[in-house]
Scaffold this motif. Structure first.
Motif, short mmCIF file in Angstrom:
data_model
loop_
_atom_site.label_atom_id
_atom_site.label_comp_id
_atom_site.label_asym_id
_atom_site.label_seq_id
_atom_site.Cartn_x
_atom_site.Cartn_y
_atom_site.Cartn_z
N GLU A 42 -56.53 -0.60 1.26
CA GLU A 42 -55.37 -1.08 2.46
C GLU A 42 -54.73 -2.06 2.03
OE1 GLU A 42 -56.55 -1.32 6.56
OE2 GLU A 42 -58.05 -0.04 6.38
N ALA A 43 -55.33 -3.09 0.99
CA ALA A 43 -54.72 -4.47 0.78
C ALA A 43 -53.55 -4.04 -0.32
CB ALA A 43 -55.55 -5.24 -0.16
N LYS A 44 -53.77 -2.95 -1.07
CA LYS A 44 -52.57 -2.34 -2.03
C LYS A 44 -51.35 -2.07 -1.29
CE LYS A 44 -55.85 -0.82 -5.49
NZ LYS A 44 -56.40 0.44 -6.26
N ALA A 45 -51.55 -1.61 -0.10
CA ALA A 45 -50.31 -1.35 0.88
C ALA A 45 -49.70 -2.68 1.48
CB ALA A 45 -50.55 -0.32 1.72
N TYR A 46 -50.29 -3.69 1.72
CA TYR A 46 -49.93 -4.79 2.14
C TYR A 46 -48.98 -5.54 1.42
CZ TYR A 46 -49.29 -9.20 4.74
OH TYR A 46 -48.73 -10.18 5.51
N PRO A 47 -47.69 -5.76 1.78
CA PRO A 47 -46.81 -6.46 1.00
C PRO A 47 -47.04 -7.82 0.43
CG PRO A 47 -45.75 -5.75 2.91
CD PRO A 47 -47.02 -5.22 3.24
N ASN A 48 -47.11 -8.02 -0.82
CA ASN A 48 -47.57 -9.47 -1.58
C ASN A 48 -48.75 -9.53 -1.24
OD1 ASN A 48 -44.54 -9.74 -2.00
ND2 ASN A 48 -44.28 -10.52 0.10
N TYR A 49 -49.81 -8.78 -1.10
CA TYR A 49 -51.22 -9.49 -1.07
C TYR A 49 -51.46 -10.11 -2.33
CZ TYR A 49 -56.09 -9.53 -0.45
OH TYR A 49 -57.40 -9.89 -0.44
N SER A 50 -51.27 -9.57 -3.59
CA SER A 50 -51.61 -10.13 -4.85
C SER A 50 -50.87 -11.50 -4.95
CB SER A 50 -51.34 -9.10 -5.90
OG SER A 50 -52.23 -8.07 -5.74
N SER A 51 -49.76 -11.65 -4.41
CA SER A 51 -49.12 -12.84 -4.86
C SER A 51 -49.66 -13.98 -3.69
CB SER A 51 -47.55 -12.76 -4.65
OG SER A 51 -47.13 -12.29 -3.50
N ILE A 52 -49.89 -13.46 -2.67
CA ILE A 52 -50.27 -14.46 -1.74
C ILE A 52 -51.72 -14.92 -2.13
CG2 ILE A 52 -51.35 -14.68 0.86
CD1 ILE A 52 -48.74 -12.94 1.35
N THR A 53 -52.45 -14.03 -2.30
CA THR A 53 -53.87 -14.24 -2.67
C THR A 53 -54.51 -14.83 -4.15
OG1 THR A 53 -54.88 -12.16 -3.11
CG2 THR A 53 -54.83 -12.94 -0.84
N GLY A 54 -53.59 -14.33 -5.04
CA GLY A 54 -53.98 -14.32 -6.43
C GLY A 54 -54.89 -13.50 -6.85
N LEU A 55 -55.37 -12.51 -6.04
CA LEU A 55 -56.14 -11.36 -6.29
C LEU A 55 -55.59 -10.25 -6.96
CD1 LEU A 55 -59.13 -10.85 -6.26
CD2 LEU A 55 -58.92 -10.02 -3.92
N ARG A 56 -55.92 -9.80 -8.25
CA ARG A 56 -55.35 -8.49 -8.61
C ARG A 56 -56.18 -7.34 -8.21
NH1 ARG A 56 -55.43 -10.30 -14.59
NH2 ARG A 56 -56.49 -8.62 -14.69
N LEU A 57 -55.69 -6.48 -7.37
CA LEU A 57 -56.19 -5.36 -6.83
C LEU A 57 -56.55 -4.22 -7.77
CD1 LEU A 57 -54.64 -5.46 -3.37
CD2 LEU A 57 -56.89 -6.18 -4.11
N GLU A 58 -55.76 -4.11 -8.80
CA GLU A 58 -56.05 -3.15 -10.14
C GLU A 58 -57.47 -3.32 -10.72
OE1 GLU A 58 -53.22 -5.55 -10.69
OE2 GLU A 58 -52.28 -4.42 -9.06
N ASP A 59 -58.00 -4.29 -10.73
CA ASP A 59 -59.25 -4.65 -11.60
C ASP A 59 -60.45 -3.98 -10.90
OD1 ASP A 59 -57.83 -5.88 -13.30
OD2 ASP A 59 -58.40 -7.85 -12.44
#
Length: 144
Positions: free
Chosen positions: A127-144
């Motif tokens: 679900e986080a992958k679909a949230y706009p800017n999740y990675s830029s907001i949290t700094g968490l890379r979801l691909e890992d």
């Protein structure tokens, strides 16, 4: 990745919120536009992502014990939107305090008793992958 359980993600996001709100408040005097932009982005993250995930995955497991926290989410949404749109520093400071106190109370009262299946973390990350800017907001890379 050190986030192994769903509750780890909540602790992590709370830490991100503390940092983002601290930066936004420190910018209020000299860079109000940047502060408001950061506050708006963070508020949208809280309302559109963080609170919804808590309400969807975590709080149903806790029944009535979680009800005040769900109610807080409504207060945070309404008061935060108003405080930020009005650009009232006193209201913004109060809003930030409400969010941070709410998060601290969750960490003290709810998180220690939360037990969620570890596979729920995969669902949340999807679900986080679909949230706009999740990675830029949290700094968490979801691909890992």
């Amino acid at each position: 990745m050190w986030i192994r359980k769903p509750v780890d993600l909540l602790y992590f996001e709370h830490a991100v919120l503390r940092v983002r709100y601290s930066i936004a408040l420190s910018l209020m005097d000299n860079c109000e536009e940047k502060a408001i932009q950061l506050l708006q982005e963070t508020h949208r993250f809280v309302v559109d992502w963080h609170a919804k995930i808590e309400d969807k995955y975590f709080f149903p497991l806790l029944g009535d014990k979680a009800r005040p926290f769900t109610n807080d989410h409504l207060l945070i949404e309404k008061y935060g939107s108003s405080a930020i749109s009005q650009r009232r520093r006193d209201w913004i400071e109060r809003y930030v305090k409400i969010v941070l106190d709410h998060n601290l109370n969750e960490e003290r009262e709810l998180f220690p008793i939360l037990s969620l299946e570890d596979n729920a973390l995969e669902k949340i990350f999807e679900e986080a992958k679909a949230y706009p800017n999740y990675s830029s907001i949290t700094g968490l890379r979801l691909e890992d």
